[in-house]
Design a protein around this motif. Structure first.
Motif, PDB file in Angstrom:
ATOM      1  N   ASP A 218     103.650   8.394  43.766  1.00 25.51           N
ATOM      2  CA  ASP A 218     103.640   9.143  42.512  1.00 25.51           C
ATOM      3  C   ASP A 218     103.308   8.170  41.385  1.00 25.51           C
ATOM      4  O   ASP A 218     104.141   7.357  40.986  1.00 25.51           O
ATOM      5  N   TRP A 219     102.079   8.248  40.887  1.00 28.35           N
ATOM      6  CA  TRP A 219     101.619   7.288  39.891  1.00 28.35           C
ATOM      7  C   TRP A 219     102.251   7.491  38.519  1.00 28.35           C
ATOM      8  O   TRP A 219     102.029   6.695  37.602  1.00 28.35           O
ATOM      9  N   THR A 220     103.075   8.556  38.378  1.00 35.96           N
ATOM     10  CA  THR A 220     103.809   8.729  37.124  1.00 35.96           C
ATOM     11  C   THR A 220     105.081   7.890  37.089  1.00 35.96           C
ATOM     12  O   THR A 220     105.779   7.867  36.080  1.00 35.96           O
ATOM     13  N   SER A 225     108.924   0.621  40.580  1.00 41.91           N
ATOM     14  CA  SER A 225     109.420   1.636  41.504  1.00 41.91           C
ATOM     15  C   SER A 225     108.425   1.888  42.635  1.00 41.91           C
ATOM     16  O   SER A 225     108.804   1.995  43.808  1.00 41.91           O
ATOM     17  N   ILE A 226     107.142   1.971  42.293  1.00 44.05           N
ATOM     18  CA  ILE A 226     106.116   2.233  43.311  1.00 44.05           C
ATOM     19  C   ILE A 226     106.044   1.096  44.324  1.00 44.05           C
ATOM     20  O   ILE A 226     105.982   1.330  45.539  1.00 44.05           O
ATOM     21  N   ASP A 317      94.748  10.038  43.636  1.00 50.09           N
ATOM     22  CA  ASP A 317      95.595  11.212  43.466  1.00 50.09           C
ATOM     23  C   ASP A 317      96.794  11.126  44.393  1.00 50.09           C
ATOM     24  O   ASP A 317      96.768  10.409  45.402  1.00 50.09           O
ATOM     25  N   ALA A 318      97.827  11.879  44.063  1.00 51.53           N
ATOM     26  CA  ALA A 318      98.979  11.963  44.952  1.00 51.53           C
ATOM     27  C   ALA A 318      98.580  12.704  46.221  1.00 51.53           C
ATOM     28  O   ALA A 318      97.684  13.554  46.219  1.00 51.53           O
ATOM     29  N   VAL A 319      99.252  12.396  47.310  1.00 53.01           N
ATOM     30  CA  VAL A 319      99.003  13.095  48.573  1.00 53.01           C
ATOM     31  C   VAL A 319      99.567  14.499  48.470  1.00 53.01           C
ATOM     32  O   VAL A 319     100.705  14.701  48.053  1.00 53.01           O
TER      33      VAL A 319
END
Length: 320
Positions: A218-220, A225-226, A317-319
């Motif tokens: 989640d790139w937000t 965290s990522i 993009d998110a999966v």
């Protein structure tokens, strides 16, 4: 000692091997039933079963140990085998079945569990993953006298280990597996001197089982965290994102000391170098260094870019 051993994955197999090497008599092994695995989905024995068979140790694989449960015949057969074993102690490591009270009461010295966390933090199924994901500075192993609760028994031995900045679940697993085997051998060598310590009521948290859906990046979220989640989900289930409709596993990354422009699209590539793909996250940048395409091998970014030219502005993009 006469030891019954209950465990399933590689983490448990390491402890079983160390107990054998220490001279204990492993009179019975309990492990999960064989499961389909690999591309051919053929039935495959657990690492613990493979070790037991190779060393001539009797094996039982009940689907349940509940005499009043869904598989009472399995449980009754296991009960006969456990009673015949006349074990001094039962050592349990990542077995995968809840032990009913009749099992806990059977060995003369009860049942000892090797748990890969500093209890009461991270009780439950995935303590190694969750410690990395949460950004814990340290983890460790607790040898616990089992009771009917979920990882609630009295602590007998505790040893801590710092979590290195580049540790993955895979690397930390190997360190903790070796530590757990050594510690349970120590516990069985001095059973009369171990002090039972009740787990504190404060600091309890649960390491819930890892679900595949958690792997989507989640790139937000922040880069910190990522990157923690990428490390936590290596080797399973593998953090993933989508590039031009194709799922892409991300196996290694770091937090950049740069920040993206205020108007940067989250998930967009900010820069491509020989060794990294810099991607915008919330107020931060993730430097991706190792990836894998479907059906391919894990590749360093330098090798990946030879077959996939990327330009700044491309959006991951998110999966779905």
């Amino acid at each position: 000692m006469r030891v019954v051993f209950a465990g399933t994955p590689e983490f448990a197999q390491v402890a079983l091997a160390q107990l054998q090497a220490a001279g204990h008599d492993i009179v019975l092994v309990l492990t999960q039933p064989d499961r389909p695995a690999g591309r051919g989905m053929k039935l495959q024995a657990s690492p613990v079963k493979q070790h037991a068979v190779a060393h001539g140790i009797p094996v039982a694989q009940p689907r349940s140990l509940r005499l009043d449960g869904k598989f009472p015949d399995d449980a009754a057969t296991a009960q006969q085998a456990l009673q015949a074993a006349q074990a001094d102690v039962m050592v349990v490591v990542a077995y995968g079945l809840i032990l009913p009270q009749w099992v806990l009461d059977l060995p003369r010295q009860g049942c000892l569990n090797i748990h890969a966390s500093l209890l009461p933090r991270w009780r439950g199924a995935a303590p190694i993953h969750r410690a990395i994901e949460a950004g814990d500075a340290a983890t460790g192993v607790t040898i616990m006298q089992m009771d009917a609760g979920l990882d609630t028994g009295d602590m007998l031995l505790v040893e801590s280990l710092p979590i290195a900045p580049d540790d993955t679940t895979g690397s930390l697993h190997d360190k903790l597996a070796d530590m757990g085997g050594r510690m349970v051998v120590q516990a069985l060598a001095q059973p009369g001197t171990l002090v039972r310590t009740v787990q504190p009521a404060e600091g309890v948290c649960y390491a819930h089982k890892i679900e595949k859906r958690e792997a989507a990046i989640d790139w937000t979220h922040s880069a910190d965290s990522i990157v923690r989640r990428i490390r936590a989900f290596n080797p399973f289930p593998g953090a993933a994102t989508t590039l031009a409709g194709e799922s892409l596993k991300v196996w290694a990354a770091s937090v950049s000391d740069q920040v993206p422009p205020a108007d940067a699209v989250l998930g967009s590539i900010q820069a491509v170098t020989q060794d990294t793909i810099a991607v915008a996250a919330m107020h931060s940048i993730v430097n991706i260094t190792q990836v894998q395409r479907p059906g391919g091998k894990r590749l360093a970014v330098a090798e990946f870019l030879r077959g996939c030219a990327l330009q700044p502005g491309t959006v991951f993009d998110a999966v779905a």
